[in-house]
Design an enzyme around this catalytic site. Structure first.
Site, PDB file in Angstrom:
ATOM      1  N   ILE A 134       0.853  -1.191   0.000  1.00 56.24           N
ATOM      2  CA  ILE A 134       0.000   0.000   0.000  1.00 56.24           C
ATOM      3  C   ILE A 134       0.891   1.243   0.000  1.00 56.24           C
ATOM      4  O   ILE A 134       1.099   1.890   1.034  1.00 56.24           O
ATOM      5  CB  ILE A 134      -0.974  -0.005   1.203  1.00 56.24           C
ATOM      6  N   PRO A 135       1.471   1.559  -1.178  1.00 59.15           N
ATOM      7  CA  PRO A 135       2.331   2.749  -1.244  1.00 59.15           C
ATOM      8  C   PRO A 135       1.536   4.026  -0.982  1.00 59.15           C
ATOM      9  O   PRO A 135       0.426   4.195  -1.492  1.00 59.15           O
ATOM     10  CB  PRO A 135       2.859   2.743  -2.683  1.00 59.15           C
ATOM     11  N   HIS A 136       2.120   4.899  -0.179  1.00 60.42           N
ATOM     12  CA  HIS A 136       1.510   6.202   0.096  1.00 60.42           C
ATOM     13  C   HIS A 136       2.620   7.168   0.489  1.00 60.42           C
ATOM     14  O   HIS A 136       3.740   6.753   0.742  1.00 60.42           O
ATOM     15  CB  HIS A 136       0.447   6.093   1.195  1.00 60.42           C
ATOM     16  N   GLY A 137       2.294   8.436   0.525  1.00 68.75           N
ATOM     17  CA  GLY A 137       3.303   9.460   0.780  1.00 68.75           C
ATOM     18  C   GLY A 137       3.612   9.647   2.250  1.00 68.75           C
ATOM     19  O   GLY A 137       2.938   9.106   3.125  1.00 68.75           O
TER      20      GLY A 137
END
Length: 145
Positions: free
Chosen positions: A62-65
């Protein structure tokens, strides 16, 4: 106009990707293309991955900033990329489902918890990875809005 958090245009099927970094970029580029984030958000996603892996187990990342990345978020949204052949996410962790998240304020926490419920069932993950249409994937996340 407010964008829906998830629509079939936010889903890409049968993608091939060679590295974790390219997988994260691909996910971020979909969020950019759909109007959820500024291009600078992709750098914050890569930064987040260096701080701590976004690999969640069950073939899911779950890539996120980062926290600083929030200023690049225009609208809360989710991008889903299916990678049936998998991509290495370090330490033998294979990812077949990328779920990119951009959340305004604390909205990403609600989005994450709703997604976690769907993905906690290994059977759901297998069905999403095997899905042949965006609508099929969308049906799993109907409650996420």
């Amino acid at each position: 106009m407010t964008l829906p958090i998830l629509s079939k245009e936010n889903i890409e099927l049968n993608k091939k990707v060679d590295t974790k970094e390219n997988a994260i970029k691909m996910t971020g580029e979909l969020l950019v293309a759909r109007g959820y984030v500024e291009p600078s958000y992709i750098d914050r996603m890569l930064e987040r991955e260096q701080l701590t892996s976004t690999y969640m187990g069950n073939f899911v990342a779950i890539p996120h900033g980062t926290e600083e990345g929030k200023q690049s978020v225009k609208e809360s949204g989710i991008a889903i990329i299916q990678v049936p052949e998998g991509v290495e996410f370090g330490e033998g962790n294979e990812v077949k489902l990328l779920i990119g998240i951009a959340g305004k304020g604390d909205e990403h926490l609600d989005i994450l918890s709703q997604i976690a419920i769907v993905l906690s069932e290994e059977e759901n993950v297998e069905k999403i990875v095997a899905a042949t249409s965006e609508e099929e994937i969308l049906a799993f996340f109907e409650g996420v809005n």
